[in-house]
Design a protein around this motif. Structure first.
Motif, PDB file in Angstrom:
ATOM      1  N   MET A   1       0.705  -1.091  -0.061  1.00 27.08           N
ATOM      2  CA  MET A   1       0.058   0.000  -0.076  1.00 27.08           C
ATOM      3  C   MET A   1       0.915   1.311   0.167  1.00 27.08           C
ATOM      4  SD  MET A   1      -3.169   0.506   2.495  1.00 27.08           S
ATOM      5  CE  MET A   1      -2.921   1.983   3.573  1.00 27.08           C
ATOM      6  N   THR A   2       0.704   2.107  -1.005  1.00 30.28           N
ATOM      7  CA  THR A   2       1.260   3.295  -0.953  1.00 30.28           C
ATOM      8  C   THR A   2       0.845   4.496   0.129  1.00 30.28           C
ATOM      9  OG1 THR A   2       0.218   4.289  -2.811  1.00 30.28           O
ATOM     10  CG2 THR A   2       2.155   3.101  -3.133  1.00 30.28           C
ATOM     11  N   MET A   3       1.695   5.042   0.530  1.00 32.31           N
ATOM     12  CA  MET A   3       1.275   6.184   1.274  1.00 32.31           C
ATOM     13  C   MET A   3       0.594   7.297   0.601  1.00 32.31           C
ATOM     14  SD  MET A   3       4.014   7.130   4.339  1.00 32.31           S
ATOM     15  CE  MET A   3       3.457   8.535   4.725  1.00 32.31           C
ATOM     16  N   LYS A   4      -0.424   7.929   1.167  1.00 27.33           N
ATOM     17  CA  LYS A   4      -0.953   8.892   0.317  1.00 27.33           C
ATOM     18  C   LYS A   4      -0.346  10.169   0.329  1.00 27.33           C
ATOM     19  CE  LYS A   4      -5.525  11.498   0.658  1.00 27.33           C
ATOM     20  NZ  LYS A   4      -4.924  12.988   1.020  1.00 27.33           N
ATOM     21  N   GLN A   5      -0.073  10.680  -0.863  1.00 28.22           N
ATOM     22  CA  GLN A   5       0.836  11.807  -1.107  1.00 28.22           C
ATOM     23  C   GLN A   5       0.126  13.106  -0.239  1.00 28.22           C
ATOM     24  OE1 GLN A   5       3.736  11.350  -3.309  1.00 28.22           O
ATOM     25  NE2 GLN A   5       4.063  13.252  -2.198  1.00 28.22           N
ATOM     26  N   ARG A   6       0.880  13.619   0.664  1.00 24.94           N
ATOM     27  CA  ARG A   6       0.275  15.004   1.115  1.00 24.94           C
ATOM     28  C   ARG A   6       0.537  16.113   0.134  1.00 24.94           C
ATOM     29  NH1 ARG A   6       2.797  15.710   6.273  1.00 24.94           N
ATOM     30  NH2 ARG A   6       2.229  17.500   6.156  1.00 24.94           N
ATOM     31  N   LYS A   7      -0.523  16.760   0.114  1.00 25.86           N
ATOM     32  CA  LYS A   7      -0.568  18.063  -0.640  1.00 25.86           C
ATOM     33  C   LYS A   7       0.698  19.098  -0.093  1.00 25.86           C
ATOM     34  CE  LYS A   7      -3.578  21.228  -3.020  1.00 25.86           C
ATOM     35  NZ  LYS A   7      -2.426  22.321  -3.497  1.00 25.86           N
ATOM     36  N   ILE A   8       1.358  19.387  -1.085  1.00 28.92           N
ATOM     37  CA  ILE A   8       2.711  20.410  -0.544  1.00 28.92           C
ATOM     38  C   ILE A   8       2.038  21.624  -0.814  1.00 28.92           C
ATOM     39  CG2 ILE A   8       4.866  21.028  -0.832  1.00 28.92           C
ATOM     40  CD1 ILE A   8       5.425  18.051  -1.774  1.00 28.92           C
ATOM     41  N   PRO A   9       2.007  22.735   0.061  1.00 28.41           N
ATOM     42  CA  PRO A   9       1.648  24.072  -0.105  1.00 28.41           C
ATOM     43  C   PRO A   9       2.694  24.762  -1.034  1.00 28.41           C
ATOM     44  CG  PRO A   9       1.869  23.564   2.389  1.00 28.41           C
ATOM     45  CD  PRO A   9       2.322  22.301   1.500  1.00 28.41           C
ATOM     46  N   MET A  10       2.185  25.303  -1.842  1.00 29.66           N
ATOM     47  CA  MET A  10       3.188  26.265  -3.110  1.00 29.66           C
ATOM     48  C   MET A  10       3.103  27.715  -2.860  1.00 29.66           C
ATOM     49  SD  MET A  10       4.647  23.525  -4.488  1.00 29.66           S
ATOM     50  CE  MET A  10       5.597  24.131  -6.131  1.00 29.66           C
ATOM     51  N   ARG A  11       4.162  28.074  -2.703  1.00 30.01           N
ATOM     52  CA  ARG A  11       4.049  29.690  -2.698  1.00 30.01           C
ATOM     53  C   ARG A  11       4.776  30.301  -3.768  1.00 30.01           C
ATOM     54  NH1 ARG A  11       0.432  28.374  -0.159  1.00 30.01           N
ATOM     55  NH2 ARG A  11      -0.174  28.874   2.002  1.00 30.01           N
TER      56      ARG A  11
END
Length: 100
Positions: A1-11
């Motif tokens: 099972m792959t870990m869910k990719q957390r959304k990376i906040p972009m600026r």
């Protein structure tokens, strides 16, 4: 099972115009009193702008007076010197701890 990719906040880096992960940038904030300061926590109230943790970019910001334009006020050179020093320090730390 792959870990869910957390959304990376972009600026957006105000100097280069590139979108980058928020973690690789430092926030600069202008408060109601028109004081401009570094905001390492990212939580100070006021208008924020981001710049890369990259000494060359910080030096460009000083040369171009990027934050003077962004915040529409005159900013003392000592602020830019502080920014360059802070970024230099963070960059060095990152290079030390990046292999974790």
């Amino acid at each position: 099972m792959t870990m869910k990719q957390r959304k990376i906040p972009m600026r957006k880096d105000i100097v280069t115009g590139e979108m980058q992960p928020k973690k690789s940038l430092v926030r600069v904030v202008k408060n109601k009193e028109n004081e401009v300061s570094l905001d390492p926590t990212g939580k100070k109230p006021g208008r924020g702008a981001y710049v890369s943790i990259n000494v060359d970019v910080a030096r460009q910001a000083k040369a171009k007076k990027t934050f003077d334009q962004a915040f529409d006020i005159k900013i003392d050179d000592s602020f830019y010197d502080e920014l360059i020093e802070y970024v230099d320090h963070q960059q060095a730390r990152r290079e030390l701890f990046d292999n974790e």
